[in-house]
Write an enzyme that holds these catalytic residues in place. Structure first.
Site, PDB file in Angstrom:
ATOM      1  N   ASP A  13       0.741  -1.175  -0.068  1.00 33.12           N
ATOM      2  CA  ASP A  13       0.099   0.208  -0.115  1.00 33.12           C
ATOM      3  C   ASP A  13       0.755   1.331   0.091  1.00 33.12           C
ATOM      4  OD1 ASP A  13      -2.205  -1.597   0.222  1.00 33.12           O
ATOM      5  OD2 ASP A  13      -1.830  -1.503   2.412  1.00 33.12           O
ATOM      6  N   CYS A  14       2.047   1.243   0.552  1.00 30.95           N
ATOM      7  CA  CYS A  14       2.951   2.537   0.747  1.00 30.95           C
ATOM      8  C   CYS A  14       4.198   2.212   0.603  1.00 30.95           C
ATOM      9  CB  CYS A  14       2.370   3.141   2.183  1.00 30.95           C
ATOM     10  SG  CYS A  14       2.829   2.180   3.605  1.00 30.95           S
ATOM     11  N   ASP A 459      19.084  20.055 -31.659  1.00 32.73           N
ATOM     12  CA  ASP A 459      19.675  19.691 -32.879  1.00 32.73           C
ATOM     13  C   ASP A 459      18.673  20.608 -34.120  1.00 32.73           C
ATOM     14  OD1 ASP A 459      21.468  18.023 -31.947  1.00 32.73           O
ATOM     15  OD2 ASP A 459      20.352  16.260 -32.275  1.00 32.73           O
ATOM     16  N   ASP A 742      -2.367   9.421  10.102  1.00 31.69           N
ATOM     17  CA  ASP A 742      -1.424   8.602   9.306  1.00 31.69           C
ATOM     18  C   ASP A 742      -1.972   8.111   8.163  1.00 31.69           C
ATOM     19  OD1 ASP A 742       1.252   7.183   8.594  1.00 31.69           O
ATOM     20  OD2 ASP A 742      -0.400   5.567   9.087  1.00 31.69           O
TER      21      ASP A 742
END
Length: 762
Positions: A13-14, A459, A742
């Protein structure tokens, strides 16, 4: 040298999930390097030949609670060194390009004609190794979100809490025990993951913090809150998983563009075969409306090809014999025969998916800094939580239960998931968004560098210009422009020479049918001759024409003026009399002016670096409004880039992907405009599939948008933690709101990152 294996990983998940896997696999004897990408859902392991890839690598990952299966494809030798410093792979940029920038002052006497072209014979399709872009052998990422293990665990924990409320209502005296049991339904799997992570090298994981906080809450009599915190944690993880799956599938969805079958020509007729079994050389019949099943080259027919699914180009491109086509694009209006030039594992879509997934595994400087920071951050949170719980009671005699409660809340607030994923989520979404628009970048380091460039060195030939001559001027002497181009085209019918093609293209643009010429021949050192009816024609260089018949003052002045503008001049004679002058040059791309203006609007200064002669370069530069440095050797281009960098500027080098290795090596980032060729996709730091100058500005704009998203994510992650930290210390919020600092922040930053998947106009 080692052997490199790639795996599909599910359940991540993380970034802390990736870190646990990375740490555990690195501890295995014989493993030389590991790279795990949450956003790609992959792991790449470089190992010694003596290490069994199935045991113990797959067993350890499974014990940590994640699904794992090898990605299809053979193990490949890997580079012996990889410091995990992905800047190194881009900072050196030795792309191995050969020289390119040519002068277009062609001698017409070198105008060798090739009437007709070769055609490779049809080769029957033979079985090739299947390409698995989806990772279906794992399964967790392919089903609906409610079918995942985390969804089932979350539902079970929720049901346990509902049951606990009912039991507590009926039997209040066992309320605490009931909620403690309900909490264990969700906590036991979390605690098991915490134990396994600690056993394999990651003692300070989010699961460890969660386990300590939940058990501590039960001990101090907050069993109800402990159960709710565990449930909210599981909901947060589930939401993180849904968002991560969305980001992961955004780029792999490209593989769904490929048709399952293809119509292959064989001696007995047409046969449908699996697209994955197509071999190089097989001849495909593509009907109007069909998706093209493989990269190839058109052998017969003409049609408008819709390349939007692969390159993002909204307008279909008209293509004919000899033109390349990409797998996954759509044939809109004509029947074409296509020769396969790449097997399924190597077609454009497969290379894009592979390149982006590998790029997502490469860490940007910002991401590497946050990774290093998080390794110290989590242990520090444990220490701070312990001090908050212990010091006030010991020093000032405060309530133990109150401050232990606050200390446990700080453990939840301090979980690093949102901060750690803030950067890779945005980078992965930026890379995926770019790939779906035909803008490829090889990792976060390239994206971060692109966001800060100050100069773009281009270029000329094939980048700012078409790379082929176009007729720019027609002057008739006693004949109309249409007559001059029609007679010249009569001598060029059937020729593949670039100058001949330019004349034929101009005739087509003017709707002039070429005359019917006989006795066409090339005269060495002079040009082309032939007859149209009773007239003798010659298309020659100015010098050859002057040797046949004297030029008038006006003719001489006109030819000199055209030559002074860097144009190649051919003179048409009829019965040894000059009847017209045709001038050609390497014309600017139609989008070049707007593309350069878009770069200037982003405060990126474009400059042309070319080995072409000064007059030709200046003519193009004046048309486009760009600074020109001409007649440069490769080392001169490198020197100019170094000079720009000496002033503190970051420089991008933009070319066709096959030239100027010294300049590309010197530049901070190399951008190839190669139309999807192998070179463009594999040698530069970034590649533009549309072959569109305006896409350079789009690339810079996407990079800057991604960096803004990263900064927003970091503010969200740290801001929420700061707010809840203060409110917890003040006693305003408790355990269950703390979990929002969190998991809530993690969900927010992931959703914010996913906004990058929606391309912005301009």
């Amino acid at each position: 040298m080692g052997i490199q294996d790639r795996y599909r990983i599910t359940g991540m998940d993380c970034a802390s999930c990736a870190q646990k896997i990375d740490t555990a696999v690195r501890r295995i004897d014989g493993v030389e390097d590991v790279s795990v990408s949450v956003s790609a859902g992959t792991m790449t392991v470089r190992r010694g030949e003596a290490v069994d890839p199935a045991d113990p690598i797959q067993k350890i990952v499974a014990k940590l609670g994640y699904g794992i299966a090898p990605l299809a494809g053979r193990a490949a030798p890997a580079p012996a060194q990889n410091d995990h410093d992905h800047d190194a792979c881009c900072g050196g940029h030795d792309h191995g390009h050969g020289a390119h920038d040519h002068d277009l002052d062609h001698d017409h006497d070198a105008h060798e004609h090739s009437h007709g072209h070769g055609q490779a014979p049809a080769v029957a399709a033979t079985a090739a190794p299947p390409l698995d872009l989806h990772g279906h052998d794992v399964g967790e990422d392919d089903g609906a979100w409610w079918q995942t293990k985390k969804a089932r665990l979350t539902l079970a924990a929720g049901a346990a809490i509902v049951a606990a409320f009912l039991v507590a209502y009926v039997v209040p005296e066992i309320r605490a025990t009931t909620f403690a049991v309900a909490m264990l339904v969700g906590l036991i799997p979390i605690a098991r993951r915490a134990f396994m992570a600690a056993r394999y090298g990651t003692p300070f994981s989010i699961e460890t913090l969660m386990t300590i906080a939940a058990i501590g809450a039960v001990i101090i009599g907050a069993a109800e809150e402990a159960a709710m915190v565990v449930f909210l944690f599981l909901i947060g993880e589930l939401l993180e998983g849904v968002a991560a799956r969305r980001a992961r599938t955004s780029i792999r969805a490209l593989s769904n563009l490929l048709p399952e079958t293809a119509r292959v020509e064989e001696a007995g007729g047409i046969r449908e075969v699996p697209a994955s079994a197509l071999a190089v050389g097989a001849i495909l019949q593509i009907r109007p409306g069909d998706r093209i099943a493989a990269d190839g080259r058109i052998l017969e027919g003409e049609s408008a090809i819709d390349e939007a699914p692969v390159t993002g180009e909204s307008v279909p491109k008209r293509k004919g014999v000899g033109d390349s086509v990409f797998a996954g694009t759509i044939n809109t209006d004509g029947l074409i025969r296509v020769e396969v030039t790449a097997i399924a594992a190597d077609n454009t879509i497969a290379r894009i998916v592979r390149l982006v997934e590998e790029a997502q595994e490469a860490k940007a400087p910002t991401e590497r800094f946050i990774d290093r920071f998080s390794r110290w951050y989590t242990p520090a949170v444990l220490v701070v939580g312990a001090l908050v719980a212990i010091l006030p009671p010991l020093v000032v005699g405060a309530s133990w239960s109150e401050w232990v409660y606050k200390g446990l809340a700080i453990l939840l607030i301090g979980c690093p998931c949102a901060l750690v994923i803030s950067t890779p989520a945005a980078i992965a979404a930026g890379l995926a968004s770019g790939a779906r628009q035909g803008l490829l970048m090889k990792g976060g380091a390239v994206l971060e560098t692109l966001a800060g460039i100050h100069h773009a060195a281009f270029d000329k030939t094939g980048t700012l210009t078409l790379g082929r001559p176009v007729v720019s001027d027609i002057i008739g002497y006693g004949r109309s422009e249409a007559e001059v181009i029609g007679l010249a085209a009569a001598l060029e019918v059937g020729s593949n020479h670039p100058l001949a093609q330019a004349i034929l293209a101009k005739a087509a643009d003017m709707a002039v049918a070429p005359g019917s010429a006989q006795e066409i021949a090339a005269v060495a050192g002079k040009g082309m001759t032939g007859k149209v009816g009773a007239d003798s024609l010659m298309l020659a260089s100015a010098a050859a024409a002057a040797a046949i018949t004297p030029l008038t003052a006006d003719q001489d002045a006109a030819i000199a003026a055209l030559g002074g503008e860097g144009k190649s001049v051919s003179v048409l004679l009829v019965n040894d009399a000059i009847v017209g002058v045709i001038a050609m040059r390497d014309g600017p791309r139609a989008d070049a002016r707007d593309g350069l203006a878009a770069l200037k609007s982003l405060d990126v200064a474009p400059v042309m670096l070319t080995g072409d002669n000064a007059r030709a370069a200046k003519a193009v530069g004046d048309d486009l409004g760009i600074e020109v440095r001409a007649e440069l050797l490769p080392q001169d281009k490198q020197r100019i880039i170094r000079e720009l960098q000496a002033g503190g500027a970051k420089v991008a080098k933009v070319g066709d992907g096959i030239n100027d290795a010294p300049a590309l090596a010197a530049a901070d980032v190399g951008i190839a405009m190669g139309g999807g060729t192998d070179v463009a996709l594999e040698t530069a730091d970034a590649a533009i599939l549309n072959n569109n100058v305006a896409d350079v500005a789009r690339l810079v704009r996407l990079a800057r948008r991604t960096m803004r998203n990263i900064h927003q994510n970091i503010v969200i992650a740290l801001g929420l933690k700061a707010v809840f930290l203060v409110t917890t210390i003040l006693g305003i919020t408790g355990l269950w709101p703390a979990i929002l600092a969190d998991t809530g922040a993690t969900v927010l930053v992931t959703i914010n990152a996913l906004t990058l998947l929606v391309p912005k106009k301009g």
